[in-house]
Write an enzyme that holds these catalytic residues in place. Structure first.
Site, PDB file in Angstrom:
ATOM      1  CG  ASN A 116      -2.152   0.677   1.015  1.00 15.17           C
ATOM      2  OD1 ASN A 116      -2.798   0.377  -0.038  1.00 15.17           O
ATOM      3  ND2 ASN A 116      -2.847   1.180   2.118  1.00 15.17           N
ATOM      4  CB  VAL A 125      -4.299   2.512  -6.885  1.00 18.52           C
ATOM      5  CG1 VAL A 125      -4.028   1.271  -6.237  1.00 18.52           C
ATOM      6  CG2 VAL A 125      -4.219   2.363  -8.854  1.00 18.52           C
ATOM      7  N   PRO A 126      -7.010   3.739  -4.814  1.00 21.60           N
ATOM      8  CG  PRO A 126      -9.224   2.852  -4.164  1.00 21.60           C
ATOM      9  CD  PRO A 126      -8.159   2.912  -5.433  1.00 21.60           C
ATOM     10  CB  CYS A 127      -3.438   3.200  -0.984  1.00 21.26           C
ATOM     11  SG  CYS A 127      -2.586   4.898  -1.403  1.00 21.26           S
ATOM     12  CG  HIS A 128      -7.937   7.690  -0.066  1.00 21.92           C
ATOM     13  ND1 HIS A 128      -7.655   7.448  -1.424  1.00 21.92           N
ATOM     14  CD2 HIS A 128      -9.348   7.847  -0.241  1.00 21.92           C
ATOM     15  CE1 HIS A 128      -8.757   7.566  -2.120  1.00 21.92           C
ATOM     16  NE2 HIS A 128      -9.817   7.757  -1.305  1.00 21.92           N
TER      17      HIS A 128
END
Length: 163
Positions: A116, A125-128
């Site tokens: 991540n 690429v929604p690592c949040h």
């Protein structure tokens, strides 16, 4: 090897830097700079222009999914994790453990966290959207206040959509 292009633009949470080729986006990252050195120009490739436009629409609450081509370079495990991240629905969060399970490595929670942190494509690429098992916001390369802002922004927009 095709030529690399860089563009910066102002977002509600700081300057965002986009790097890509003529065909695909390679990275989207938050910059700690105070001024834009590489604004979009007529020479910018279409994919870069589209990326900036889609990110601006996202920040205005007009976009929930991204449709730009991107390239992720990493190990096979990292790419699996990043693919799993793109399956996390807008305005929702999942734990590192849930992603580990999704990629078939239930015990690899730390490795998921590591993958991540190496994600070079912030927001699309929604690592949040990945949080600790206890529901707390944990590490985010773009800083925790930005992670909190992104999650609050998505929740507020999603609530407006359902009214």
């Amino acid at each position: 090897m095709s030529h690399l292009h860089q563009v910066e633009f102002e977002s509600p949470i700081g300057i965002i830097e986009i790097v890509g080729t003529d065909e695909a986006i390679l990275s989207i990252s938050f910059s700690e700079k105070s001024e834009i050195n590489y604004p979009i120009s007529p020479d910018s490739p279409q994919v870069i222009t589209d990326c900036q436009q889609q990110l601006e629409e996202y920040f205005k609450g007009q976009r929930m999914k991204f449709t730009i081509p991107f390239l992720s370079t990493g190990t096979e495990f990292q790419r699996k994790v990043w693919t799993a991240l793109t399956d996390v629905p807008y305005a929702e969060t999942v734990s590192y453990g849930a992603i580990a399970k999704a990629v078939g490595s239930e015990k690899a929670v730390r490795a998921v966290g590591n993958a991540n942190s190496k994600n070079k494509l912030s927001i699309i690429v929604p690592c949040h959207r990945i949080i600790g098992a206890n529901g707390k916001l944990t590490g985010y390369a773009g800083t925790l206040p930005r992670k909190e802002w992104l999650l609050d922004h998505e929740k507020a927009y999603k609530e407006n959509q359902s009214k």
